[in-house]
Design a protein around this motif. Structure first.
Motif, short mmCIF file in Angstrom:
data_model
loop_
_atom_site.label_atom_id
_atom_site.label_comp_id
_atom_site.label_asym_id
_atom_site.label_seq_id
_atom_site.Cartn_x
_atom_site.Cartn_y
_atom_site.Cartn_z
N LEU A 330 0.84 -1.19 0.00
CA LEU A 330 0.00 0.00 0.00
C LEU A 330 0.88 1.25 0.00
O LEU A 330 1.85 1.33 0.77
CB LEU A 330 -0.91 0.01 1.23
CG LEU A 330 -2.03 -1.03 1.26
CD1 LEU A 330 -2.71 -1.04 2.62
CD2 LEU A 330 -3.06 -0.74 0.17
N ILE A 331 0.53 2.22 -0.84
CA ILE A 331 1.28 3.47 -0.95
C ILE A 331 0.30 4.63 -1.02
O ILE A 331 -0.92 4.42 -1.14
CB ILE A 331 2.21 3.46 -2.18
CG1 ILE A 331 1.40 3.22 -3.46
CG2 ILE A 331 3.30 2.42 -2.04
CD1 ILE A 331 2.19 3.39 -4.74
N ARG A 332 0.85 5.83 -0.97
CA ARG A 332 0.08 7.07 -1.12
C ARG A 332 -1.09 7.10 -0.14
O ARG A 332 -2.24 7.34 -0.49
CB ARG A 332 -0.44 7.22 -2.55
CG ARG A 332 0.63 7.17 -3.62
CD ARG A 332 1.47 8.41 -3.67
NE ARG A 332 0.73 9.51 -4.27
CZ ARG A 332 1.26 10.71 -4.52
NH1 ARG A 332 2.53 10.95 -4.22
NH2 ARG A 332 0.53 11.65 -5.06
N GLN A 333 -0.74 6.88 1.16
CA GLN A 333 -1.72 6.94 2.24
C GLN A 333 -2.89 5.96 2.00
O GLN A 333 -4.06 6.30 2.17
CB GLN A 333 -2.25 8.37 2.42
CG GLN A 333 -1.16 9.36 2.80
CD GLN A 333 -1.68 10.78 2.92
OE1 GLN A 333 -2.86 11.03 2.66
NE2 GLN A 333 -0.81 11.70 3.29
N ASP A 376 5.88 7.01 2.16
CA ASP A 376 4.68 7.21 1.37
C ASP A 376 4.92 7.05 -0.12
O ASP A 376 4.01 6.67 -0.86
CB ASP A 376 4.12 8.62 1.66
CG ASP A 376 2.69 8.75 1.20
OD1 ASP A 376 1.97 7.73 1.21
OD2 ASP A 376 2.29 9.86 0.82
N ASN A 377 6.15 7.35 -0.58
CA ASN A 377 6.45 7.26 -2.01
C ASN A 377 7.75 6.51 -2.30
O ASN A 377 8.30 6.66 -3.39
CB ASN A 377 6.52 8.66 -2.63
CG ASN A 377 7.62 9.50 -2.02
OD1 ASN A 377 8.03 9.25 -0.89
ND2 ASN A 377 8.09 10.50 -2.74
N ILE A 378 8.26 5.75 -1.35
CA ILE A 378 9.49 4.98 -1.55
C ILE A 378 9.21 3.52 -1.23
O ILE A 378 8.66 3.20 -0.16
CB ILE A 378 10.65 5.51 -0.70
CG1 ILE A 378 11.02 6.93 -1.13
CG2 ILE A 378 11.86 4.60 -0.81
CD1 ILE A 378 12.13 7.55 -0.32
N VAL A 379 9.58 2.64 -2.14
CA VAL A 379 9.34 1.20 -2.01
C VAL A 379 10.67 0.47 -2.16
O VAL A 379 11.50 0.83 -3.01
CB VAL A 379 8.33 0.71 -3.07
CG1 VAL A 379 8.12 -0.79 -2.96
CG2 VAL A 379 7.00 1.44 -2.91
N ILE A 391 13.07 2.45 -4.78
CA ILE A 391 12.37 3.05 -5.91
C ILE A 391 11.52 4.20 -5.40
O ILE A 391 10.82 4.08 -4.38
CB ILE A 391 11.49 2.02 -6.63
CG1 ILE A 391 12.35 0.88 -7.15
CG2 ILE A 391 10.71 2.66 -7.77
CD1 ILE A 391 11.55 -0.30 -7.58
N SER A 392 11.59 5.31 -6.09
CA SER A 392 10.74 6.46 -5.80
C SER A 392 9.56 6.44 -6.76
O SER A 392 9.71 6.19 -7.95
CB SER A 392 11.52 7.77 -5.94
OG SER A 392 10.66 8.88 -5.83
N LEU A 393 8.38 6.72 -6.22
CA LEU A 393 7.16 6.74 -7.02
C LEU A 393 6.61 8.17 -7.09
O LEU A 393 6.65 8.91 -6.09
CB LEU A 393 6.11 5.81 -6.42
CG LEU A 393 6.53 4.34 -6.30
CD1 LEU A 393 5.47 3.56 -5.55
CD2 LEU A 393 6.76 3.73 -7.67
N PHE A 394 6.12 8.51 -8.25
CA PHE A 394 5.52 9.83 -8.50
C PHE A 394 6.51 10.97 -8.19
O PHE A 394 6.32 11.72 -7.23
CB PHE A 394 4.24 10.00 -7.68
CG PHE A 394 3.24 8.91 -7.90
CD1 PHE A 394 2.48 8.86 -9.04
CD2 PHE A 394 3.08 7.90 -6.94
CE1 PHE A 394 1.55 7.85 -9.25
CE2 PHE A 394 2.17 6.89 -7.14
CZ PHE A 394 1.39 6.86 -8.28
N PRO A 395 7.55 11.16 -8.98
CA PRO A 395 7.85 10.48 -10.24
C PRO A 395 8.53 9.13 -10.02
O PRO A 395 9.19 8.92 -9.01
CB PRO A 395 8.80 11.45 -10.94
CG PRO A 395 9.49 12.15 -9.82
CD PRO A 395 8.48 12.27 -8.72
#
Length: 519
Positions: A330-333, A376-379, A391-395
């Motif tokens: 789960l990401i982005r809250q 919140d945006n790192i996996v 990995i960074s998400l958004f971007p």
């Protein structure tokens, strides 16, 4: 005519030759003075001073007498002047040669001194480097863990409140350790299962430890007494593959045939609360939100399926993707679900919209076996190539390599403090990685380390970040050796305030007026 009258006789020929002619007298009168001058000039530089040390006195006196007799007074004066000039020239040249030799010696000494100083400095630097290397380095993460039988570790789980970690192996043994930067302490060893223990997890408060095995059993253990509180010998009809604690009382399990069961530990009868059969392959992973309303499962058939545990029905299922889905997070809250596939692709789904993905990221070079959202945006992902990547998400972009194993990564988990992650592989070892640098705002992980052309920017950044080593990795990047030689960045000039801008404008106006007056 007779021969005597026509030709002169032999007796008369010498007489005629001996008679002087006017032409001979003129030649003598012209030649003798010039010859004397030439001989005198040629004889002057021939005079070389003789040193008395190398010759006996008699030879010196005889030579001096001969020279004095042959030279006139004027020639003596000239020769004395020339000899004095030659002596001065020789003394001057010898002095200059001595000065040049002294300068060369001084230069040689200065160069030798510089070289010696440089060598001493290099020696000092080498000694300092050796001393620093000999010093014990400060430990920033716990040492590695190994199973007692040196067999493959199948799963790991951090305690939610204490510095404890539990790990299971392929032989069915469960061990609990208290971890620390200096050493790890073995606390307990459990042998509840006859076959491989595939899944292991603590509940939300850490009071219970759930374990599932290939022998189709699930065992619940009290972490304080380390005694079995509940045991489900035949929880599934096929080997259990995944396990999840949804809240303090509800937990779920999935097997190799795609069957998902939801359990309530408060029930006295060992029967599931709900059972679902919507997948044809193994249930690879299970996640839920903070409300524990939806149970989202990934399967080996390449689908993402959501179950409503309260209504006891399927909420939604995605289309079949070209490769198995091995993990999800789960990401982005908790508004999005990200899934990792066996072909290296990652798909992002909106929460409660699981039919088709809303975004994709497909740059992994190998299969994604496990996934761990840490921010919140790192996996963090674990792949078949043995590397753990951030990995960074958004971007969407790779941040770098967190750590590595020699064999594929199987499981990942994060500690309670959030500073460590643990990873398992086929080498029978649990390794820790300190990821506290993600909380450092000064660490610019999003920037590229090298400048690339605009045309190949995306490809070069991907290639660079795939092999870029983060601070937690023991390996170093190629450009780290030259990092100290980089020129310091120039500080930007402070912006001018309103008063300074007004002064600058007045000065520019005065310059314009003065130039117009001059014209």
């Amino acid at each position: 005519m007779s021969l005597s009258n026509s030709f002169p006789t032999a007796e008369r020929m010498p007489e005629e030759q001996n008679e002087p002619s006017s032409t001979d007298e003129d030649e003598e009168s012209l030649f003798l003075p010039q010859a004397k001058e030439v001989f005198a000039q040629r004889r002057k530089p021939v005079v070389i001073p003789r040193f008395p040390e190398n010759f006996p006195d008699e030879e010196i006196n005889s030579d001096e007498e001969d020279v004095d007799d042959s030279l006139t007074d004027e020639e003596d004066e000239l020769s004395n002047e020339e000899t004095s000039e030659i002596a001065k020239a020789t003394t001057d040249s010898s002095e200059e040669e001595q000065e040049d030799e002294e300068e060369i010696q001084n230069q040689g000494e200065s160069i030798e001194q510089l070289a010696a100083g440089r060598e001493e400095k290099e020696d000092d630097d080498i000694i300092v480097a050796i001393c620093n290397a000999a010093k014990p380095q400060e430990k920033t993460k716990p040492p590695d863990l190994r199973t007692s039988l040196n067999c493959m570790v199948t799963d790991i789980s951090f305690h939610p409140n204490e510095e404890l970690i539990a790990m299971s192996d392929i032989e069915g043994e469960i061990t609990c350790y208290k971890y620390g930067n200096e050493e790890n302490e073995l606390l307990h060893t459990l042998n509840h299962h006859k076959k491989s223990c595939r899944a292991l997890t603590f509940n939300h408060d850490g009071a219970l430890l759930f374990s599932a095995s290939k022998d189709k059993s699930v065992v619940i253990t009290d972490t304080e007494t380390m005694k079995v509180t509940q045991s489900f010998c035949k929880a599934h009809s096929s080997p259990i593959y995944s396990l999840l604690c949804m809240d303090a009382n509800i937990w779920a399990s999935g097997d190799d045939d795609g069957v998902v069961k939801v359990w309530d530990k408060r029930r006295s009868v060992q029967k599931p609360v709900a059972e679902f059969k919507e997948m044809d392959e193994f249930v690879s992973s299970m996640i839920t939100d903070s409300g524990s309303r939806l149970l989202v499962c990934t399967s080996g058939e390449g689908t993402l399926t959501a179950f409503n545990t309260r209504r006891k029905k399927m909420e939604g299922q995605s289309e079949v993707y070209p490769s198995e889905m091995n993990c999800a997070g789960l990401i982005r809250q908790e508004t999005k679900v990200i899934a990792g596939l066996g072909n290296g692709n990652m798909y992002i789904f909106d929460w409660k919209a699981f039919g088709y993905h809303s975004d994709a990221f497909g740059d992994h070079p190998s299969a994604i076996n496990c996934m761990l959202p840490i921010m919140d945006n790192i996996v963090i992902t674990g792949c078949d190539d043995g590397k753990i990547r951030a990995i960074s998400l958004f971007p969407h972009r790779f941040l770098g390599v967190v750590g590595h194993h020699k064999f594929p990564i199987e499981r990942l988990d994060i500690s309670t403090c959030g500073h460590y992650i643990a990873s398992t592989s086929h080498d029978g070892r649990v390794r820790f990685w300190n990821i506290s640098y993600f909380e450092n705002p000064d660490l610019k992980l999003m920037e590229s380390t090298t400048k690339k052309s605009v045309r190949n920017k995306k490809r070069s950044l991907r290639k660079e970040k795939l092999g870029f080593q983060l601070p937690s990795s023991k390996r170093r990047n190629k450009g780290d050796f030259f990092a100290g030689f980089a020129e310091p960045e120039l500080e930007p000039e402070p912006e001018a305030g309103p008063a300074e801008e007004a002064e600058n404008e007045s000065e520019s106006e005065s310059d314009i007026e003065s130039s117009s007056d001059s014209d």
